[in-house]
Design a protein around this motif. Structure first.
Motif, PDB file in Angstrom:
ATOM      1  N   ALA A 122       0.825  -1.215   0.000  1.00 26.43           N
ATOM      2  CA  ALA A 122       0.000   0.000   0.000  1.00 26.43           C
ATOM      3  C   ALA A 122       0.857   1.262   0.000  1.00 26.43           C
ATOM      4  O   ALA A 122       0.469   2.275  -0.569  1.00 26.43           O
ATOM      5  CB  ALA A 122      -0.919  -0.005   1.214  1.00 26.43           C
ATOM      6  N   LYS A 123       2.007   1.196   0.644  1.00 31.69           N
ATOM      7  CA  LYS A 123       2.884   2.382   0.685  1.00 31.69           C
ATOM      8  C   LYS A 123       4.259   2.032   0.118  1.00 31.69           C
ATOM      9  O   LYS A 123       5.236   1.857   0.857  1.00 31.69           O
ATOM     10  CB  LYS A 123       3.026   2.868   2.131  1.00 31.69           C
ATOM     11  N   PRO A 124       4.346   1.925  -1.201  1.00 31.13           N
ATOM     12  CA  PRO A 124       5.634   1.542  -1.795  1.00 31.13           C
ATOM     13  C   PRO A 124       6.635   2.692  -1.803  1.00 31.13           C
ATOM     14  O   PRO A 124       6.255   3.838  -1.559  1.00 31.13           O
ATOM     15  CB  PRO A 124       5.246   1.153  -3.224  1.00 31.13           C
ATOM     16  N   THR A 125       7.867   2.347  -2.080  1.00 35.09           N
ATOM     17  CA  THR A 125       8.894   3.380  -2.233  1.00 35.09           C
ATOM     18  C   THR A 125       8.837   3.850  -3.679  1.00 35.09           C
ATOM     19  O   THR A 125       9.009   3.043  -4.595  1.00 35.09           O
ATOM     20  CB  THR A 125      10.289   2.774  -1.945  1.00 35.09           C
ATOM     21  N   THR A 126       8.554   5.133  -3.899  1.00 30.56           N
ATOM     22  CA  THR A 126       8.490   5.610  -5.287  1.00 30.56           C
ATOM     23  C   THR A 126       9.772   6.345  -5.653  1.00 30.56           C
ATOM     24  O   THR A 126      10.358   7.053  -4.834  1.00 30.56           O
ATOM     25  CB  THR A 126       7.288   6.549  -5.510  1.00 30.56           C
ATOM     26  N   VAL A 127      10.164   6.127  -6.889  1.00 31.20           N
ATOM     27  CA  VAL A 127      11.411   6.718  -7.378  1.00 31.20           C
ATOM     28  C   VAL A 127      11.086   7.455  -8.667  1.00 31.20           C
ATOM     29  O   VAL A 127      10.365   6.931  -9.517  1.00 31.20           O
ATOM     30  CB  VAL A 127      12.436   5.587  -7.672  1.00 31.20           C
ATOM     31  N   SER A 128      11.626   8.640  -8.822  1.00 35.93           N
ATOM     32  CA  SER A 128      11.373   9.396 -10.055  1.00 35.93           C
ATOM     33  C   SER A 128      12.189   8.800 -11.199  1.00 35.93           C
ATOM     34  O   SER A 128      13.362   8.452 -11.026  1.00 35.93           O
ATOM     35  CB  SER A 128      11.755  10.848  -9.845  1.00 35.93           C
ATOM     36  N   SER A 129      11.569   8.708 -12.357  1.00 38.68           N
ATOM     37  CA  SER A 129      12.272   8.102 -13.496  1.00 38.68           C
ATOM     38  C   SER A 129      13.425   8.980 -13.995  1.00 38.68           C
ATOM     39  O   SER A 129      14.218   8.554 -14.821  1.00 38.68           O
ATOM     40  CB  SER A 129      11.290   7.828 -14.638  1.00 38.68           C
ATOM     41  N   SER A 130      13.519  10.202 -13.456  1.00 38.80           N
ATOM     42  CA  SER A 130      14.634  11.053 -13.890  1.00 38.80           C
ATOM     43  C   SER A 130      15.819  10.977 -12.924  1.00 38.80           C
ATOM     44  O   SER A 130      16.867  11.575 -13.166  1.00 38.80           O
ATOM     45  CB  SER A 130      14.144  12.504 -13.998  1.00 38.80           C
ATOM     46  N   ALA A 131      15.660  10.196 -11.830  1.00 37.64           N
ATOM     47  CA  ALA A 131      16.729  10.116 -10.821  1.00 37.64           C
ATOM     48  C   ALA A 131      17.857   9.187 -11.282  1.00 37.64           C
ATOM     49  O   ALA A 131      17.806   7.981 -11.064  1.00 37.64           O
ATOM     50  CB  ALA A 131      16.146   9.622  -9.504  1.00 37.64           C
TER      51      ALA A 131
END
Ligand SMILES: Nc1ncnc2c1ncn2[C@@H]1O[C@H](COP(=O)(O)OP(=O)(O)OP(=O)(O)O)[C@@H](O)[C@H]1O
Length: 783
Positions: free
Chosen positions: A181-190
């Motif tokens: 429910a609360k995943p770790t999100t990462v920006s695709s530009s990182a």
């Protein structure tokens, strides 16, 4: 006397006594009676009957409905019981009065008026009671009392109140466990340089040689979690990242980094992928990175015989161990005594051992890449094939593999992973750990599960028995992301997927779909292949086309590169022809005419070798792929040597040859079934055509994801028939489950402008195909 009082008699201006309520009442019949003294008793007796009859008339009924309310004022309704009570009390008096009246009547020569007088006297009494009641009530000024206007209605239904909208349900809880429910999100530009990820310098150098300067977002996020260090995650990891985002290196690099110092070969890394092509692809990537190390990478796909594959995976040897030998011989004797003799396996090998020796098995590979079916076969039938030393388990294309219950591979694998190692070192270490429980366990198995369309189905993920799992989602944070349901993100309870940011999607209506091959030909001609590519080979005759081996022949034949100037057999008059929109969808996006010169590839000798002008065409099954390949070759013979097919039925070697030819550009058009939709990485592939509509949203995401990989641009073209339009636009083009950087545009292909010659050839090709298929299978062929 059953008729109520108000029905029998209604006085002319009933309640205007004190200048307050002025109510107009219907003209009382009694007054009529008064005015018509000539009426007989019989006539007045008949009066109620007559009224009864009248009420049967619906129109009359309506009239009554209208008049009654003015009579039935609240105060008067209340009067009725009051009057009844009064009457019952006064009955003797009444009779007396009646008698008096009767006598008076007789005196008055029996006139009817006397009877009416009695009625009048009753009315006076009632009026007095009503007057008293009214006095006790609050006085309302007459001007405030307005008669409600009569509403007349026809047969049309009365207007109904607006339905109250259902309140939107926003659950404050999630049905998913916190890690989902609360995943770790990462920006695709990182993106981060590989050198900053804690990787060995040799590995970084290797990557730089390949032209990889920095780690892509998914690699920057996942690699530190899998390597020892500050960001290490002590548990399992699920990764959801778009197609072509670089997931393969995200799991292969930490695995190789972790196994680098290894002296003895032990099967430590296991990578499971759904198809043989993906096994080969992952092996190529792993071998490029392991160059210069002792790490051995093996595969198990079934492209060679099973015993040969067993020998490649497990080394058989002998070890002097009299105690173990005695135990094994005892077991063998017991089997002989009971009759349950194990064939093959360790008992079979024991027979060939010198005295005091036992068979000893060692893994020949450190990393095994395999399909689930072949893995199960080795677990069950290869002596010495052990997973007890596995430290890394990778399940790529996890949603697809977890859907696959083939041979119950997940259960078989999980049981095999639970078996503890029986090696001497492992036994010794276990002894030490049992005495010192604070020491790290001998083996720490990390599971890495990845997909571009990751499932959140716990019943499926749960079968992998995660330990402290973490979900990592790589998503585009661009404000311009088109998601049809505003606010849709990838972190909710529902499943949602992201398309590569540089992907441009087109949708092409193809009418009934009967002429789809002609649409494809026109699309290739106008937007995908250059004129040079369309025409460069000598035009063979229809009879020259070998239908069965177009794929293999094209992969092996190196087409003649003569720059033919022969006139194109395809009409190019589409620019001025007006295309009719025959699709059934509504409110569709911008229409683009593909025949516009600005969309066309420029014909220059330079782009003759431009391999981005290659196209992967998806059909829904092997038959359609073979049929389309055949039709295209007949329709436009110069394409014959540039066509290849990739289907499930093709042998591994032939598929690999075809794929290699496609990757190098020898084949320009690869026609494939959904077998090629998952994971396939063809560098610089510029175009995808969904010739047949995919069966699901996930299939669409994977198919179009074969282009626009690793940040490069790519285009997808989806054909949809009249009956498929609604589903395509609602469930795919505007689906809330898909996040896209650019919305889907509609494009028009003028297949009508293909010249008559092409149409005649097409009809002839269809007839030929029908004869060929009916001849061999007895079945009819559609287009
Ligand atoms: N750091 C990098 N820099 C540039 N290109 C990269 C990098 N890492 C991987 N690539 C390239 O990106 C392409 C896609 O990689 P990969 O096949 O791992 O994608 P994927 O996420 O597994 O896609 P899919 O979901 O379709 O299987 C490959 O051609 C690969 O060579």
């Amino acid at each position: 006397m059953a008729t109520p009082m108000y029905a029998r008699y209604i006085p002319p201006k009933a309640k205007n006594t004190r200048g307050k309520a002025s109510v107009s009442l219907p003209v009382p019949e009694i007054s009529q009676a008064k005015e018509q003294p000539g009426k007989t008793k019989q006539q007045s007796k008949d009066q109620p009957k007559k009224r009864k009859r009248e009420t049967k008339d619906p129109l009359k009924e309506k009239e009554d409905d209208v008049t009654i309310p003015s009579v039935l004022k609240a105060s008067e309704v209340e009067e009725v019981p009051a009057k009844k009570e009064h009457r019952s009390k006064d009955r003797p008096k009444k009779r007396k009065r009646e008698r008096e009246e009767k006598s008076h009547d007789s005196e008055d020569n029996g006139t009817k008026l006397k009877k009416h007088k009695s009625v009048l006297s009753k009315f006076e009494k009632v009026s007095k009671i009503a007057g008293a009641a009214r006095e006790s009530a609050v006085d309302i000024p007459a001007e405030e009392i307005k008669e409600s206007p009569t509403e007349l209605h026809g047969l049309t239904p009365l207007p109904q109140p607006e339905p109250v909208p259902e309140p939107e349900y926003h659950p404050t809880f999630s049905a998913l466990p916190p890690w989902l429910a609360k995943p770790t999100t990462v920006s695709s530009s990182a993106k981060v340089p590989f050198a900053d990820l804690g990787l060995d310098a040799r590995l970084v150098e290797q990557l730089e040689k390949k032209g990889y300067k920095e780690a892509l977002a998914v690699q920057s996020a996942v690699i530190p979690m899998l390597l020892p260090g500050l960001h290490q995650h002590f548990g399992d990891i699920c990764v959801s990242a778009a197609t072509g985002s670089g997931k393969t290196l995200a799991y292969i690099l930490p695995m190789i980094e972790g196994l680098q110092g290894r002296v003895l070969s032990k099967l430590s890394g296991l990578i499971v992928v759904p198809t043989r092509e993906l096994v080969t692809q992952a092996r190529v990537v792993a071998e490029q990175i392991t160059v210069g190390t002792k790490i051995k990478v093996g595969t198990a796909v079934g492209n060679i015989s099973f015993p040969a594959e067993q020998e490649l995976l497990v080394k058989k040897d002998k070890r002097f161990d009299p105690e173990a030998a005695r135990l094994l011989h005892d077991k063998a004797n017991e089997q002989l005594r009971t009759g349950f003799v194990e064939r093959g396996g360790i008992m079979g090998d024991l027979m060939h051992m010198p005295p005091g020796h036992v068979p000893h098995y060692e893994s020949s590979v450190d990393i095994l890449i395999c399909t689930p079916g072949r893995l199960v076969e080795h677990i069950q039938s290869t002596t010495g094939f052990s997973l007890s030393d596995i430290r890394w388990l990778v399940v790529d294309e996890a949603d697809r593999l977890l859907d696959d219950s083939f041979q119950e591979w997940v259960d078989v694998l999980m049981k095999a992973l639970e078996v503890e190692s029986t090696s001497e070192q492992a036994l010794a270490r276990r002894k030490i750990i049992s005495r010192n429980p604070w020491l790290k366990p001998e083996r720490q198995l990390t599971k890495v599960v990845l997909s571009a369309t990751m499932t959140k189905d716990l019943s499926k993920l749960g079968s992998l028995k995660f330990r402290r799992p973490k979900m990592v989602i790589v998503e585009n944070e661009d404000q311009n992301i088109h998601s049809c349901a505003p606010g849709t993100d990838m972190t909710g309870d529902g499943e949602s997927f992201e398309l590569p940011p540089a992907l441009k999607e087109w949708a092409i209506p193809v009418g009934t779909g009967l002429d789809k091959p002609l649409y494809l030909l026109k699309l290739l001609q106008t937007n995908i292949l250059s004129q040079w590519e369309m025409e460069k080979t000598d035009t063979p005759t229809v009879a020259d086309v070998d239908t069965e081996s177009s794929a293999s022949s094209s992969s092996s034949s190196d087409s003649d590169n003569s720059d033919s100037d022969s006139a194109s057999s395809v009409s190019d008059s589409s620019e001025d022809s007006s295309s009719e929109d025959e699709s059934d969808d509504s409110g569709v996006d911008t229409k683009k005419k593909l025949s516009n010169p600005k969309h066309r590839s420029k014909i220059t000798p330079k782009n003759q070798a431009d391999i981005s002008s290659r196209v992967l065409v998806f059909t829904n099954n092997n038959e359609n792929a073979a049929r389309l390949s055949h039709l295209l070759a007949i329709l436009h013979p110069p394409l014959k040597n540039k066509l290849g097919t990739l289907t499930k039925s093709a042998a591994t070697k032939s598929s690999q040859k075809t794929l290699a030819a496609f990757a190098t550009g020898k084949i320009r058009i690869l026609i494939a079934s959904d077998r090629a939709s998952r994971g396939l990485d063809v560098p610089d592939l510029g175009h995808i055509v969904n010739y047949d509509l995919p069966r699901s949203v996930t299939d669409y995401v994977h198919r179009v994801g074969r282009t626009a990989r690793a940040g490069k641009e790519g285009q997808s073209w989806t054909f949809f028939t009249k009956t498929e339009g609604r589903w395509f636009w609602n469930d795919i083009a505007r689906a809330s489950a898909i996040r896209r950087a650019q919305k889907v545009d509609r494009a028009i292909v003028d297949a009508e402008t293909l010249n008559e010659e092409k149409r005649t050839t097409y009809e002839a090709a269809l007839r030929e195909l029908r004869v060929a298929v009916e001849g061999s299978t007895g079945r009819a062929v559609g287009r």
